[in-house]
Design a protein around this motif. Structure first.
Motif, PDB file in Angstrom:
ATOM      1  N   SER A 155      22.530 -54.749 -28.132  1.00 52.59           N
ATOM      2  CA  SER A 155      22.658 -54.001 -26.877  1.00 52.59           C
ATOM      3  C   SER A 155      21.298 -53.810 -26.223  1.00 52.59           C
ATOM      4  CB  SER A 155      23.323 -52.646 -27.147  1.00 52.59           C
ATOM      5  OG  SER A 155      23.393 -51.867 -25.982  1.00 52.59           O
ATOM      6  N   ARG A 156      20.278 -53.522 -27.037  1.00 55.99           N
ATOM      7  CA  ARG A 156      18.933 -53.347 -26.483  1.00 55.99           C
ATOM      8  C   ARG A 156      18.402 -54.661 -25.919  1.00 55.99           C
ATOM      9  NH1 ARG A 156      14.109 -52.441 -30.560  1.00 55.99           N
ATOM     10  NH2 ARG A 156      14.716 -54.605 -30.915  1.00 55.99           N
ATOM     11  N   ASP A 157      18.646 -55.761 -26.631  1.00 57.28           N
ATOM     12  CA  ASP A 157      18.182 -57.066 -26.127  1.00 57.28           C
ATOM     13  C   ASP A 157      18.867 -57.428 -24.813  1.00 57.28           C
ATOM     14  OD1 ASP A 157      16.530 -57.283 -28.294  1.00 57.28           O
ATOM     15  OD2 ASP A 157      17.878 -58.581 -29.452  1.00 57.28           O
ATOM     16  N   GLN A 158      20.156 -57.101 -24.701  1.00 61.66           N
ATOM     17  CA  GLN A 158      20.859 -57.375 -23.452  1.00 61.66           C
ATOM     18  C   GLN A 158      20.283 -56.552 -22.310  1.00 61.66           C
ATOM     19  OE1 GLN A 158      25.065 -56.722 -23.644  1.00 61.66           O
ATOM     20  NE2 GLN A 158      25.433 -57.317 -21.524  1.00 61.66           N
ATOM     21  N   ALA A 159      19.980 -55.272 -22.594  1.00 62.45           N
ATOM     22  CA  ALA A 159      19.382 -54.432 -21.551  1.00 62.45           C
ATOM     23  C   ALA A 159      18.010 -54.962 -21.144  1.00 62.45           C
ATOM     24  CB  ALA A 159      19.271 -52.989 -22.052  1.00 62.45           C
ATOM     25  N   LEU A 160      17.229 -55.442 -22.121  1.00 65.31           N
ATOM     26  CA  LEU A 160      15.922 -56.012 -21.797  1.00 65.31           C
ATOM     27  C   LEU A 160      16.059 -57.279 -20.967  1.00 65.31           C
ATOM     28  CD1 LEU A 160      14.012 -55.538 -25.186  1.00 65.31           C
ATOM     29  CD2 LEU A 160      13.616 -54.306 -23.052  1.00 65.31           C
ATOM     30  N   ALA A 161      17.046 -58.114 -21.304  1.00 65.02           N
ATOM     31  CA  ALA A 161      17.254 -59.339 -20.524  1.00 65.02           C
ATOM     32  C   ALA A 161      17.657 -59.014 -19.091  1.00 65.02           C
ATOM     33  CB  ALA A 161      18.323 -60.204 -21.195  1.00 65.02           C
ATOM     34  N   GLU A 162      18.529 -58.005 -18.925  1.00 64.08           N
ATOM     35  CA  GLU A 162      18.923 -57.612 -17.574  1.00 64.08           C
ATOM     36  C   GLU A 162      17.743 -57.045 -16.799  1.00 64.08           C
ATOM     37  OE1 GLU A 162      22.103 -54.915 -18.156  1.00 64.08           O
ATOM     38  OE2 GLU A 162      23.578 -56.458 -18.693  1.00 64.08           O
ATOM     39  N   ALA A 163      16.906 -56.256 -17.471  1.00 59.21           N
ATOM     40  CA  ALA A 163      15.727 -55.719 -16.791  1.00 59.21           C
ATOM     41  C   ALA A 163      14.751 -56.825 -16.406  1.00 59.21           C
ATOM     42  CB  ALA A 163      15.028 -54.696 -17.695  1.00 59.21           C
ATOM     43  N   ARG A 164      14.624 -57.846 -17.280  1.00 62.99           N
ATOM     44  CA  ARG A 164      13.736 -58.968 -16.966  1.00 62.99           C
ATOM     45  C   ARG A 164      14.271 -59.754 -15.768  1.00 62.99           C
ATOM     46  NH1 ARG A 164      14.269 -61.284 -21.416  1.00 62.99           N
ATOM     47  NH2 ARG A 164      12.696 -60.065 -22.508  1.00 62.99           N
ATOM     48  N   GLU A 165      15.578 -59.959 -15.725  1.00 64.41           N
ATOM     49  CA  GLU A 165      16.166 -60.666 -14.584  1.00 64.41           C
ATOM     50  C   GLU A 165      15.986 -59.870 -13.295  1.00 64.41           C
ATOM     51  OE1 GLU A 165      20.193 -61.506 -15.452  1.00 64.41           O
ATOM     52  OE2 GLU A 165      19.752 -62.931 -17.071  1.00 64.41           O
ATOM     53  N   ALA A 166      16.165 -58.540 -13.387  1.00 67.47           N
ATOM     54  CA  ALA A 166      15.984 -57.710 -12.195  1.00 67.47           C
ATOM     55  C   ALA A 166      14.541 -57.768 -11.707  1.00 67.47           C
ATOM     56  CB  ALA A 166      16.390 -56.264 -12.507  1.00 67.47           C
ATOM     57  N   ARG A 167      13.578 -57.795 -12.656  1.00 67.99           N
ATOM     58  CA  ARG A 167      12.169 -57.865 -12.249  1.00 67.99           C
ATOM     59  C   ARG A 167      11.876 -59.195 -11.567  1.00 67.99           C
ATOM     60  NH1 ARG A 167       7.828 -60.106 -14.485  1.00 67.99           N
ATOM     61  NH2 ARG A 167       8.954 -60.596 -16.398  1.00 67.99           N
ATOM     62  N   LEU A 168      12.375 -60.303 -12.136  1.00 68.15           N
ATOM     63  CA  LEU A 168      12.153 -61.610 -11.509  1.00 68.15           C
ATOM     64  C   LEU A 168      12.805 -61.682 -10.132  1.00 68.15           C
ATOM     65  CD1 LEU A 168      12.715 -63.938 -14.601  1.00 68.15           C
ATOM     66  CD2 LEU A 168      10.539 -63.295 -13.559  1.00 68.15           C
ATOM     67  N   ARG A 169      14.002 -61.082 -10.028  1.00 67.54           N
ATOM     68  CA  ARG A 169      14.676 -61.087  -8.739  1.00 67.54           C
ATOM     69  C   ARG A 169      13.886 -60.273  -7.712  1.00 67.54           C
ATOM     70  NH1 ARG A 169      19.144 -60.358 -10.861  1.00 67.54           N
ATOM     71  NH2 ARG A 169      19.433 -58.134 -10.603  1.00 67.54           N
ATOM     72  N   SER A 170      13.331 -59.146  -8.160  1.00 61.60           N
ATOM     73  CA  SER A 170      12.526 -58.327  -7.255  1.00 61.60           C
ATOM     74  C   SER A 170      11.273 -59.068  -6.810  1.00 61.60           C
ATOM     75  CB  SER A 170      12.147 -57.008  -7.944  1.00 61.60           C
ATOM     76  OG  SER A 170      13.288 -56.255  -8.266  1.00 61.60           O
ATOM     77  N   GLU A 171      10.661 -59.819  -7.732  1.00 59.92           N
ATOM     78  CA  GLU A 171       9.475 -60.594  -7.352  1.00 59.92           C
ATOM     79  C   GLU A 171       9.825 -61.649  -6.309  1.00 59.92           C
ATOM     80  OE1 GLU A 171       7.943 -62.161 -10.960  1.00 59.92           O
ATOM     81  OE2 GLU A 171       7.087 -60.245 -11.638  1.00 59.92           O
ATOM     82  N   ARG A 172      10.988 -62.297  -6.463  1.00 56.62           N
ATOM     83  CA  ARG A 172      11.397 -63.289  -5.467  1.00 56.62           C
ATOM     84  C   ARG A 172      11.645 -62.640  -4.113  1.00 56.62           C
ATOM     85  NH1 ARG A 172      14.618 -65.473  -9.793  1.00 56.62           N
ATOM     86  NH2 ARG A 172      16.491 -64.553  -8.892  1.00 56.62           N
ATOM     87  N   ILE A 173      12.246 -61.443  -4.138  1.00 63.67           N
ATOM     88  CA  ILE A 173      12.521 -60.753  -2.876  1.00 63.67           C
ATOM     89  C   ILE A 173      11.224 -60.355  -2.190  1.00 63.67           C
ATOM     90  CG2 ILE A 173      13.510 -58.647  -1.890  1.00 63.67           C
ATOM     91  CD1 ILE A 173      15.736 -58.867  -3.958  1.00 63.67           C
ATOM     92  N   VAL A 174      10.229 -59.885  -2.976  1.00 60.34           N
ATOM     93  CA  VAL A 174       8.934 -59.534  -2.383  1.00 60.34           C
ATOM     94  C   VAL A 174       8.281 -60.764  -1.759  1.00 60.34           C
ATOM     95  CG1 VAL A 174       6.594 -58.761  -2.927  1.00 60.34           C
ATOM     96  CG2 VAL A 174       8.544 -57.538  -3.857  1.00 60.34           C
ATOM     97  N   ALA A 175       8.350 -61.903  -2.468  1.00 59.88           N
ATOM     98  CA  ALA A 175       7.779 -63.133  -1.903  1.00 59.88           C
ATOM     99  C   ALA A 175       8.494 -63.532  -0.619  1.00 59.88           C
ATOM    100  CB  ALA A 175       7.871 -64.256  -2.938  1.00 59.88           C
ATOM    101  N   LEU A 176       9.820 -63.391  -0.603  1.00 64.49           N
ATOM    102  CA  LEU A 176      10.558 -63.696   0.616  1.00 64.49           C
ATOM    103  C   LEU A 176      10.188 -62.751   1.749  1.00 64.49           C
ATOM    104  CD1 LEU A 176      14.106 -64.398  -0.860  1.00 64.49           C
ATOM    105  CD2 LEU A 176      12.569 -66.054   0.178  1.00 64.49           C
ATOM    106  N   GLY A 177       9.929 -61.475   1.403  1.00 63.86           N
ATOM    107  CA  GLY A 177       9.515 -60.517   2.422  1.00 63.86           C
ATOM    108  C   GLY A 177       8.183 -60.905   3.057  1.00 63.86           C
ATOM    109  N   ASN A 178       7.251 -61.366   2.239  1.00 57.27           N
ATOM    110  CA  ASN A 178       5.967 -61.804   2.793  1.00 57.27           C
ATOM    111  C   ASN A 178       6.144 -63.013   3.719  1.00 57.27           C
ATOM    112  OD1 ASN A 178       4.585 -59.823   1.380  1.00 57.27           O
ATOM    113  ND2 ASN A 178       4.291 -61.131  -0.421  1.00 57.27           N
ATOM    114  N   LEU A 179       6.995 -63.962   3.283  1.00 58.00           N
ATOM    115  CA  LEU A 179       7.249 -65.117   4.139  1.00 58.00           C
ATOM    116  C   LEU A 179       7.946 -64.712   5.435  1.00 58.00           C
ATOM    117  CD1 LEU A 179       8.476 -67.691   1.460  1.00 58.00           C
ATOM    118  CD2 LEU A 179       6.244 -67.627   2.604  1.00 58.00           C
ATOM    119  N   ALA A 180       8.874 -63.747   5.333  1.00 56.68           N
ATOM    120  CA  ALA A 180       9.590 -63.297   6.529  1.00 56.68           C
ATOM    121  C   ALA A 180       8.653 -62.627   7.516  1.00 56.68           C
ATOM    122  CB  ALA A 180      10.710 -62.341   6.130  1.00 56.68           C
ATOM    123  N   ALA A 181       7.680 -61.850   7.003  1.00 61.81           N
ATOM    124  CA  ALA A 181       6.728 -61.204   7.909  1.00 61.81           C
ATOM    125  C   ALA A 181       5.905 -62.244   8.666  1.00 61.81           C
ATOM    126  CB  ALA A 181       5.812 -60.273   7.105  1.00 61.81           C
TER     127      ALA A 181
END
Length: 417
Positions: free
Chosen positions: A184-210
């Motif tokens: 259960s802890r490993d699954q939560a860590l994997a989900e948190a890692r995916e959320a962090r990577l997704r957030s990084e992609r969104i930030v990069a897209l925000g910079n490109l959009a600006a």
């Protein structure tokens, strides 16, 4: 390269499991005191033996109260708890034959639990205490008087079998519970890692959009001027001037979107949206989408009850709903449907299209952006990020008769003012 040792299990969770196991130890001690004299016709020092489970009951009640008050416990406390169990069984075995008692094998589950939950120094210390206790009980103990040697051997073998079965059951139960907690802890860590990577992609897209918003201002202005001149040119036929007017209107929408991009990107949820009824909020999103794509038929069904809940108009969620409808229109340009409902403290928006249906393999929980023209790319990535930030979810399913159903679910508690 530095390699870190695996982190031991959470001491708080391990302590709670140890408290449950201690009740089993107490029951086993009481069972020995009550059943052995009746089965084997042996005389046991009952008064001395009963004091041991009584002390364990008091310790377990105190530990239970402490575990309910505190969420975190130091590893030292878990080591001391296991040492108490080891000491209690050692004293119990001292009065019941010492190393000749088959119950001495019950020291092994305590060592196994310590090895699974403690850090290496504490685990080795507990194992050393167990070996020392076994060695001491070899010479120092209260022997039991059994007159029939054949019966003694028979019951000794039976006791060995029983302690083996109990030890195996305890070890398997504890390890299975601990393994489930680790998964259960490993699954939560994997989900948190995916959320962090997704957030990084969104930030990069925000910079490109600006940057894109800054660079698109000039060509859009030029296109607006040209479209306006074409719309006012009397030499053109009516259909051409109507198309030019529509083009000028769409350019105006693009300029308005770019003009609000900076304000929307930096605003906080509480500051960036007004309070609206749920049906009014979603209907406004749909009307703005219709102005951008007037040639696509969109059927809307709204069921938010007689008194729709008041929500904060979060601009990022507006864009998420807009993107879902836009993706449905891309897949089904001949028409689509949108259903809005409030169900069990959730706002549910369903977009139903008659496109090609679900891809094979199905969409992941949060898809990565794809190349332009494929659909279900950047817009859907942004939609997942906005919805998950509010505790909601987006799910896709096949529509009966062909097509896809995109269901966006948002908790009302995250949207209320």
């Amino acid at each position: 390269m530095h390699t870190s040792l695996p982190t031991p299990a959470n001491p708080a969770d391990a302590l709670r499991r140890l408290i449950h196991l201690r009740w089993l130890s107490i029951a086993a001690m009481l069972g020995v005191v009550v059943l052995v004299p009746w089965l084997l016709d042996l005389s046991l020092p009952g008064r001395a033996l009963l004091q041991i489970p009584a002390a364990l009951i008091a310790i377990n009640l105190l530990s239970l109260a402490r575990a309910r008050r505190l969420d975190e416990h130091r590893p030292t406390e878990l080591f001391l708890q296991l040492a108490v169990d080891l000491g209690a069984w050692s004293v119990f075995l001292y009065f019941t034959g010492g190393a000749t008692n088959p119950l001495i094998s019950l020291l092994l589950p305590i060592v196994a639990i310590g090895a699974a939950t403690l850090s290496p120094p504490f685990a080795w210390a507990l194992a050393s205490l167990a070996v020392a206790a076994y060695s001491i009980l070899w010479d120092f103990n209260e022997q039991l008087d059994i007159y029939d040697s054949g019966l003694a051997v028979h019951w000794h073998l039976a006791g060995m079998w029983l302690t083996f079965a109990v030890s195996a059951g305890v070890i398997v139960w504890y390890i299975v519970r601990m393994t489930a907690a680790i998964r259960s802890r490993d699954q939560a860590l994997a989900e948190a890692r995916e959320a962090r990577l997704r957030s990084e992609r969104i930030v990069a897209l925000g910079n490109l959009a600006a940057g894109a918003a800054h660079e698109l201002g000039t060509p859009l202005g030029t296109m607006a001027i040209v479209a306006g001149e074409l719309a006012r040119n009397p030499a053109l036929d009516d259909d051409t001037r109507a198309d030019a007017e529509l083009l000028r209107e769409q350019i105006g929408h693009c300029k308005a979107i770019l003009g609000n991009l900076t304000l929307r990107a930096g605003s906080l949820r509480a500051e960036g949206g007004e309070t609206l009824a749920a049906d009014v909020w979603v209907s406004g999103i749909i009307e703005r989408w219709r102005r951008l794509r007037p040639h696509v038929a969109l059927t809307v069904q709204c069921d938010c009850g007689p008194s729709a809940p008041q929500l904060i108009a979060d601009t990022t969620l507006e864009q998420a709903i807009h993107n879902l409808i836009n993706n449905g229109a891309d897949a089904s340009p001949d028409g689509l449907a949108c259903e809005i409902a409030v169900e069990a403290e959730h706002l549910r928006v369903r977009v139903l299209d008659r496109g090609p249906g679900m891809p094979d393999p199905p969409l992941p929980a949060a898809p990565a952006p794809e190349s332009p023209g494929k659909g279900l790319g950047i817009g859907l990535l942004l939609a997942f990020g906005a919805v998950e930030r509010c505790g909601g979810r987006i799910r896709f399913s096949d529509r009966p008769g062909g097509g896809t159903i995109a269901t966006l679910t948002l908790p009302l508690s995250a949207l209320r003012p």
